[in-house]
Enzyme design. Structure first.
Site, PDB file in Angstrom:
ATOM      1  CG  ASP A 282      -1.876   1.173   1.226  1.00  0.00           C
ATOM      2  OD1 ASP A 282      -1.904   1.949   0.254  1.00  0.00           O
ATOM      3  OD2 ASP A 282      -2.609   1.324   2.216  1.00  0.00           O
TER       4      ASP A 282
ATOM      5  CD1 TRP B 285       2.674  -4.763   5.035  1.00  0.00           C
ATOM      6  CD2 TRP B 285       3.616  -2.752   5.209  1.00  0.00           C
ATOM      7  NE1 TRP B 285       2.549  -4.142   3.821  1.00  0.00           N
ATOM      8  CE2 TRP B 285       3.112  -2.893   3.897  1.00  0.00           C
ATOM      9  CE3 TRP B 285       4.253  -1.561   5.543  1.00  0.00           C
ATOM     10  CZ2 TRP B 285       3.234  -1.911   2.939  1.00  0.00           C
ATOM     11  CZ3 TRP B 285       4.361  -0.579   4.575  1.00  0.00           C
ATOM     12  CH2 TRP B 285       3.855  -0.755   3.302  1.00  0.00           C
TER      13      TRP B 285
ATOM     14  CG  ASP C 220       6.260   2.882   4.439  1.00  0.00           C
ATOM     15  OD1 ASP C 220       5.935   2.172   3.472  1.00  0.00           O
ATOM     16  OD2 ASP C 220       5.448   3.260   5.308  1.00  0.00           O
TER      17      ASP C 220
ATOM     18  CD1 TRP D  11       4.005   0.719   7.427  1.00  0.00           C
ATOM     19  CD2 TRP D  11       4.650   0.021   9.439  1.00  0.00           C
ATOM     20  NE1 TRP D  11       3.088  -0.196   7.861  1.00  0.00           N
ATOM     21  CE2 TRP D  11       3.459  -0.654   9.096  1.00  0.00           C
ATOM     22  CE3 TRP D  11       5.232  -0.261  10.669  1.00  0.00           C
ATOM     23  CZ2 TRP D  11       2.853  -1.577   9.931  1.00  0.00           C
ATOM     24  CZ3 TRP D  11       4.634  -1.195  11.496  1.00  0.00           C
ATOM     25  CH2 TRP D  11       3.464  -1.837  11.132  1.00  0.00           C
TER      26      TRP D  11
ATOM     27  CE1 TYR E 139       5.570   5.096   1.856  1.00  0.00           C
ATOM     28  CE2 TYR E 139       4.250   6.643   0.582  1.00  0.00           C
ATOM     29  CZ  TYR E 139       4.823   5.393   0.742  1.00  0.00           C
ATOM     30  OH  TYR E 139       4.632   4.450  -0.230  1.00  0.00           O
TER      31      TYR E 139
ATOM     32  CB  THR F  27       6.341   1.020  -0.160  1.00  0.00           C
ATOM     33  OG1 THR F  27       5.611   1.984   0.610  1.00  0.00           O
ATOM     34  CG2 THR F  27       6.406  -0.276   0.624  1.00  0.00           C
TER      35      THR F  27
END
Length: 179
Positions: A79, A104, A123, A155, A164, A167
């Site tokens: 995501d 994650w 991230d 994260w 951010y 990812t």
């Protein structure tokens, strides 16, 4: 000519009236409305049904996806913005971005060998948001109280610079069914 068309329309009207009366005698309003509703809903849902537009198997089509496409196999639980579109790679942050200290995880199947792999989604932080190649997959995502398997969190919160950027999806090992 007018008499012929009047007669033709009279016949059509007669057939339509007789057909409607016949249907009314044998079926109720609710069952007809139910059939019309089912046909309308079915017709509306038909375009969203999945089918193979590529003409081949889905595993082959997914195996051909590149790491700048959301359907790439490693991104099954990702995501965020793909670092491959933001100057990084599938497992390395772009220059000036720092990898998140927390992560994650997900388990994705590689269609090339049909094995399950454990993927660490990290991230990349410290640079403004990339804004390119946004992907949002929630395959086997868990609720927010299971922090290690939830993808809707920033994260970067554990890093000094918590903004951010993108990812990465690094393979960290075989999944439990990976053999």
């Amino acid at each position: 000519m007018a008499r012929i068309t009047d007669r033709l329309f009279g016949l059509i009207d007669g057939y339509a009236e007789n057909g409607a009366r016949y249907m009314a005698q044998r079926t109720g309003r609710r069952s007809v409305l139910s059939l019309i509703g089912k046909a309308a809903i079915g017709g509306a849902l038909l375009p969203i049904l999945p089918f193979d537009r590529a003409g081949g198997g889905t595993a082959r089509a997914q195996a051909e996806k590149t790491d700048v496409e959301c359907e790439y196999w490693r991104y099954c639980a990702l995501d965020g913005f793909l670092c491959t579109c933001c100057g990084g790679s599938v497992n390395q942050c772009p220059p000036n971005a720092a990898v998140s200290k927390v992560t994650w995880v997900g388990t994705c199947q590689n269609p090339a060998d049909s094995k399950e792999y454990l993927i660490s989604y990290n991230d990349c932080c410290g640079v403004s948001s990339c804004g390119r190649c946004l992907c949002n997959f929630n395959l086997r995502e868990r609720p927010g109280y299971r922090m290690g398997v939830h993808n809707d969190i920033n994260w970067c919160m554990a890093n000094e610079a918590s903004n951010y950027h993108c990812t990465v999806a690094a393979v960290v090992g075989l999944g439990s069914s990976g053999g």
